[in-house]
Write a protein that holds these residues in place. Structure first.
Motif, PDB file in Angstrom:
ATOM      1  N   GLY A  96     -48.598   7.768 -11.524  1.00  0.00           N
ATOM      2  CA  GLY A  96     -48.014   6.630 -10.825  1.00  0.00           C
ATOM      3  C   GLY A  96     -48.071   6.822  -9.312  1.00  0.00           C
ATOM      4  N   ASN A 155     -41.761   6.309  -1.176  1.00  0.00           N
ATOM      5  CA  ASN A 155     -40.519   5.998  -1.855  1.00  0.00           C
ATOM      6  C   ASN A 155     -40.785   5.899  -3.348  1.00  0.00           C
ATOM      7  OD1 ASN A 155     -38.055   5.237  -2.594  1.00  0.00           O
ATOM      8  ND2 ASN A 155     -37.925   3.467  -1.219  1.00  0.00           N
ATOM      9  N   ASN A 180     -50.136   4.448  -6.698  1.00  0.00           N
ATOM     10  CA  ASN A 180     -49.277   3.589  -5.896  1.00  0.00           C
ATOM     11  C   ASN A 180     -49.928   3.237  -4.553  1.00  0.00           C
ATOM     12  OD1 ASN A 180     -46.992   2.753  -4.122  1.00  0.00           O
ATOM     13  ND2 ASN A 180     -45.881   3.122  -6.021  1.00  0.00           N
ATOM     14  N   ASP A 237     -38.447   5.301  -5.854  1.00  0.00           N
ATOM     15  CA  ASP A 237     -37.683   4.514  -6.830  1.00  0.00           C
ATOM     16  C   ASP A 237     -38.111   3.060  -6.798  1.00  0.00           C
ATOM     17  OD1 ASP A 237     -35.425   6.656  -6.220  1.00  0.00           O
ATOM     18  OD2 ASP A 237     -35.737   5.410  -4.445  1.00  0.00           O
TER      19      ASP A 237
HETATM   20  C1  LIG Z   1     -45.139   2.076  -5.923  1.00  0.00           C
HETATM   21  O1  LIG Z   1     -43.999   2.271  -5.118  1.00  0.00           O
HETATM   22  C2  LIG Z   1     -43.143   1.150  -5.015  1.00  0.00           C
HETATM   23  C3  LIG Z   1     -42.012   1.479  -4.083  1.00  0.00           C
HETATM   24  O2  LIG Z   1     -42.478   2.202  -3.000  1.00  0.00           O
HETATM   25  C4  LIG Z   1     -42.621   0.790  -6.379  1.00  0.00           C
HETATM   26  O3  LIG Z   1     -41.831  -0.392  -6.290  1.00  0.00           O
HETATM   27  C5  LIG Z   1     -43.772   0.578  -7.343  1.00  0.00           C
HETATM   28  O4  LIG Z   1     -43.288   0.394  -8.641  1.00  0.00           O
HETATM   29  C6  LIG Z   1     -44.730   1.749  -7.341  1.00  0.00           C
HETATM   30  N1  LIG Z   1     -45.899   1.462  -8.146  1.00  0.00           N
HETATM   31  C7  LIG Z   1     -46.352   2.244  -9.112  1.00  0.00           C
HETATM   32  C8  LIG Z   1     -47.618   1.809  -9.789  1.00  0.00           C
HETATM   33  O5  LIG Z   1     -45.780   3.263  -9.466  1.00  0.00           O
END
Ligand SMILES: *[C@@H]1O[C@H](CO)[C@@H](O)[C@H](O)[C@H]1NC(C)=O
Ligand SMILES: *[C@@H]1O[C@H](CO)[C@@H](O)[C@H](O)[C@H]1NC(C)=O
Ligand SMILES: *[C@@H]1O[C@H](CO)[C@@H](O)[C@H](O)[C@H]1NC(C)=O
Ligand SMILES: *[C@@H]1O[C@H](CO)[C@@H](O)[C@H](O)[C@H]1NC(C)=O
Ligand SMILES: *[C@@H]1O[C@H](CO)[C@@H](O)[C@H](O)[C@H]1NC(C)=O
Length: 671
Positions: free
Chosen positions: A396, A669, A400, A671
Motif C-alpha cells: 500500500g 501519512n 500510494n 492513516d
Molecule cells: C494513500 O495515503 C492516503 C493518505 O495519505 C490514504 O488516504 C490512502 O488510502 C492511501 N492509499 C493507498 C492505496 O494506500
C-alpha cells in the motif's frame, strides 16, 4: 487446585518483578531470576487455555512492561525515557561484564537455558532421533571427562600435536627442536583438513569457488600482558610447561599475534575477493597456494575449480611476516592455536563449559530441536499472518500517491521485490540431521576422542553462526527469523494483545522488509536522485540528535535509520488495518491490565521497549561512534517523524517528540 498452583506461581513472578525493580540486580547479580520468570511463564501458559490463564499472563506482561517504564516521564518529551527509564536500575551495565544490557540478551539467556534443558534430558534410544542421541552422548562424555586422570589428559593433548609434528615448547630439556622439519604451510593445511581450524590462512569452499586468504579478523589487543599471562597459564596447567619457559613463549606468541592483527581487515568472505590469475604470480606464489589447497582437499584441483584470494593484501603480507619470524615462534603459535580448542577446565564450571561446547558444535541441531517444540500450527500461522499483513501494508505504501516520485518501472521493480521476499523461520527444516550424524561414532567416556571425531567430521563444512537477530538474506531473498525470537511470552504470545505482537515482532520484520528494498543501485537515475535527496534529510536530522549532550556524527550510512522509520509506519498501518477488520468487541482485549494505555499507545510502548538498554560509559561512546545510531535515538528519531505517534499521545506541536520537519522516504501519512 490447578488454578491455585498457577496463581501461586504468578504471585511469585510478580514479586520477582517488584524485587527486581527495587534492588536492581535482576540481570547481573542474580542471573537465575529472570530465567525462573520465563520458566514459570512457560509453565503457566502451557497448563490450560482458559480465560483465567490469559488474565494471569497479561498481568505478568503488564508487570514486566511497567517495571521498565519511568511513568512520571513525559511521553511527548522523551518517549524513550518514558518507556525505558527504569531499565538501567533493573538491568544495569557494569564496568566489566556485561558492558551493555539489552532486551535481546534477555531473550538469548532464556534461549540458552532452554538449550541446556534439552541437552540434559536423558538419552532415549527408543524415541530420540539419531542426531539427538549423538548430541546427548557428546554432552555426557564432556561432563564425565572431569574424572579422567591429569596425566592421561596431558598425553592426549600431546598426541594431538604429534599428529602434525613437534611443538618447540614441549621439547624435553637439552633436546633440540628440529626447525628444518617444520613446514608451516603444510602443517596448517593438514590441521585444516583434520579439524577445520583456519590458522594463519583461511580455506573456504562454496560450489566451484575456493577462497584462500585472511582468516577471521583478530582484533588488536590493548591489554597484551593479560593475554600473554593467560596463554602462559594454559601452557603450564594443561601441558606441564616449566613456568619460566611458559612466560617467554607466551610473550613471543602474543607479539606475533599482534603483528598478524595489524595486517588484517574486517571483511566478509566473498566480498571484494579476487580471482587468482597468473599475473598475480608476481606477489603470490601460485604453486605454494595450490599445494596448500590440494593438501587441505587431499586431492588435486579440478579444472572447473577456481581459486579466489580473500583479502589479496593479506596473502602478500603474511608471507613476509612469516619469513621474518623465528621458526620456533611460528611453530609455537601454530600449535598453540591448535591446542586451545582442546583444553578442558576441570576445576571451573564443567557444566557451563560443556554446554557451550555443545552449542558451538551442534548449533544448528539445537535450533532445529527447539524449533520443533514451538512449531505447532497455531504459532506458525500467527507469525505468518503478521508477515502477510506487513507485506500488504508495505505494498500500500509503495502504491500510494506519496510514492509517486518513483519512476513507474522502478516502482514496479520494488513491488515485485516485495512480493518475492519470503519469511523463513530459521529452524533448519531443510537439513537432514540423520544423514549428517548417523555415521558419527562416539565413545561414552572419551570426550577428547569425541571432540576430535566431531571436528573431523565437519572440518570442511562452512560454519553457520547461530542467528540472534532478524536478518535479510539478499541471495535467497528471505527474511530470516531466528528460533530464539519465537520463544513464547516475550515478543509473542497468543495471550497478549496483538498490539504487542505488531509493535515488537512486527516492526522487526518490517525493518528487514525495508532492507530488502534498499539496494538503490539498480534504480533509474531520476528515482535515485530523489532518493538521495530524501536520504540527506535523514542525514541532517539524525545529525542534530544528541545523546548525553553529544551530537551524533553525521553519517552517510542512513539505511538503518530509514528502515527504522519505514518499519514503525508499516507495522502501525498493518496493526490499524487489523483493528479495523476485527469485530469491535475484540477491542477490549487490546490493552493490558493495570497499564492504562489504549491499543495504539500500547503498540508504541512495545516498539520502544525492544530498544531498552544500558551501557557503561566507554561502551556508550564507542556505540555512537562505530555501531550506528544508539538505541534511544533510534526510538526518538523514528517516532518524531511519525505524525500518528504525536496524535495518539496528544503531543503539542512544541514537544520534542513532534519534530516539525519530517523526513520520509515513502509515506507521508499512513492513516
Ligand atoms: C494513500 O495515503 C492516503 C493518505 O495519505 C490514504 O488516504 C490512502 O488510502 C492511501 N492509499 C493507498 C492505496 O494506500
Ligand atoms: C481448561 O480449564 C477449563 C475450565 O477450568 C476446563 O473446562 C478445560 O477442560 C481445561 N482444558 C484443558 C486442556 O485442560
Ligand atoms: C567439476 O567437474 C567435475 C567433473 O570433472 C564434476 O563432478 C563437478 O560436479 C564439477 N563441479 C562443479 C561445481 O561444476
Ligand atoms: C504482488 O502480490 C499481490 C498479492 O498476491 C498481487 O496482487 C500483486 O499483483 C503482486 N505484484 C507484483 C508486482 O507481482
Ligand atoms: C535422511 O537421511 C536418511 C539416511 O541418511 C534417510 O533414510 C532419510 O530418508 C532421509 N530423510 C529425509 C526426510 O529425506
Amino acid at each position: 487446585m490447578e488454578n491455585f498452583g498457577i496463581a501461586h506461581a504468578l504471585l511469585q513472578l510478580l514479586l520477582l518483578h517488584l524485587v527486581g525493580s527495587g534492588r536492581g540486580h535482576l540481570l547481573t547479580g542474580q542471573p537465575a531470576i529472570d530465567l525462573r520468570i520465563q520458566a514459570r511463564e512457560q509453565l503457566i501458559s502451557q497448563s490450560n487455555d482458559s480465560a483465567y490463564v490469559q488474565r494471569l499472563m497479561r498481568l505478568s506482561k503488564s508487570a514486566e512492561m511497567r517495571s521498565y517504564m519511568q511513568q512520571d516521564a513525559d511521553a511527548c518529551e522523551n518517549f524513550y525515557d518514558y518507556s525505558c527509564g527504569n531499565w538501567p536500575q533493573i538491568n544495569p551495565a557494569n564496568d566489566a561484564y556485561p558492558r551493555e544490557t539489552n532486551f535481546v540478551q534477555l531473550l538469548l539467556k532464556a534461549y540458552s537455558h532452554k538449550q541446556q534443558r534439552l541437552m540434559e534430558q536423558p538419552a532415549n534410544v527408543e524415541t530420540d532421533e539419531v542426531a539427538v542421541l549423538r548430541l546427548k552422548e557428546f554432552y555426557a562424555s564432556c561432563l564425565l571427562f572431569r574424572q579422567v586422570p591429569e596425566d592421561l589428559y596431558r598425553r592426549q593433548l600431546q598426541e594431538i600435536v604429534a599428529d602434525f609434528g613437534r611443538m618447540p615448547v614441549l621439547s624435553l630439556p637439552g633436546q633440540e627442536w628440529p626447525a628444518e622439519e617444520f613446514d608451516w604451510l603444510d602443517t596448517v593445511a593438514r590441521i585444516k583438513r583434520q579439524y577445520g581450524f583456519d590458522i594463519l590462512l583461511l580455506f573456504q569452499q562454496s560450489a566451484d569457488r575456493i577462497y584462500v586468504g585472511q582468516p577471521k579478523q583478530i582484533l588488536p589487543e590493548a591489554n597484551r600482558k593479560a593475554v600473554a599471562e593467560d596463554i602462559a597459564n594454559h601452557l603450564e596447567r594443561h601441558l606441564g610447561v616449566d613456568p619460566k619457559v611458559a612466560v617467554t613463549t607466551a610473550r613471543e606468541i602474543t607479539e606475533f599475534e599482534q603483528k598478524i592483527a595489524a595486517i588484517m581487515v574486517d571483511r566478509r568472505v566473498g566480498v571484494m575477493s579476487k580471482l587468482y590469475t597468473p599475473s598475480d604470480a608476481d606477489y603470490v606464489d601460485v604453486s605454494k597456494l595450490t599445494q596448500f589447497v590440494e593438501t587441505v582437499l587431499d586431492r588435486e584441483l579440478l579444472a572447473n575449480e577456481s581459486l579466489y584470494q580473500h583479502v589479496p593484501d593479506y596473502l602478500m603480507k603474511i608471507d613476509e611476516l612469516v619469513t621474518e619470524t623465528p621458526p620456533h615462534v611460528l611453530a609455537n603459535y601454530v600449535f598453540n592455536e591448535l591446542l586451545k580448542h582442546f583444553y578442558y577446565e576441570r576445576a571451573e564450571s564443567v557444566v557451563e563449559q560443556c554446554v557451550s561446547r555443545v552449542r558451538d558444535l551442534f548449533g544448528e541441531l539445537l535450533d532445529h530441536m527447539l524449533f520443533e517444540q514451538y512449531e505447532d500450527e497455531g504459532t506458525l500461522k500467527d507469525i505468518y499472518v503478521v508477515w502477510q499483513q506487513l507485506q500488504r501494508s508495505f505494498r500500500g505504501v509503495l502504491q500510494n500517491s506519496s510514492a509517486n516520485w518513483l519512476v513507474p518501472e522502478t516502482r514496479e521493480q520494488l513491488l515485485e521485490q516485495l512480493n518475492t521476499t519470503s519469511l523463513v523461520i530459521n529452524g533448519y527444516a531443510e537439513v537432514n540431521f540423520t544423514q549428517r550424524y548417523e555415521e558419527l561414532h562416539l565413545k561414552p567416556r572419551d570426550y577428547l576422542h569425541n571432540l576430535r571425531t566431531i571436528l573431523n567430521h565437519q572440518s570442511l563444512r562452512v560454519k553457520v553462526k547461530t542467528q540472534t537477530s532478524v536478518t535479510y538474506d539478499p541471495v535467497g531473498k528471505r527474511v530470516l527469523l531466528p528460533v530464539a525470537l519465537l520463544q513464547p511470552n516475550f515478543l509473542w504470545s497468543r495471550y497478549y494483545p496483538k498490539a504487542v505482537r505488531y509493535g515488537s515482532l512486527g516492526t522487526l520484520l518490517a525493518q528487514q522488509l525495508a532492507h530488502s528494498l534498499e539496494d538503490a543501485s539498480k534504480w533509474d537515475a531520476k528515482s535515485f536522485a530523489e532518493y538521495s535527496k530524501r536520504k540527506s534529510c535523514f542525514k541532517e536530522q539524525y545529525g542534530r540528535l544528541r545523546l548525553n549532550g553529544h551530537y551524533l556524527p553525521e553519517s552517510d550510512l542512513q539505511a538503518e535509520n530509514i528502515a527504522d522509520n519505514l518499519a514503525i509506519q508499516v507495522a502501525y498501518h498493518a496493526y490499524r488495518r487489523l483493528l479495523a477488520e476485527l469485530d469491535p468487541s475484540f477491542l477490549g482485549s487490546e490493552s493490558l491490565p493495570q497499564l492504562n494505555l489504549g491499543s495504539r499507545r500500547l503498540f508504541f510502548l512495545s516498539f520502544a521497549q525492544l530498544w531498552c538498554n544500558d551501557a557503561n560509559e566507554q561502551f556508550r561512546d564507542k556505540q555512537s561512534l562505530f555501531l550506528g545510531t544508539p538505541n534511544a535515538l533510534r526510538v526518538l528519531g523514528a517516532l518524531s517523524n511519525f505524525r500518528a505517534f504525536g496524535r495518539d499521545f496528544n503531543c503539542g506541536t512544541a514537544s520534542r517528540m513532534t519534530s516539525p520537519q519530517k523526513c520520509q522516504l515513502f509515506a507521508v501519512n499512513l492513516d
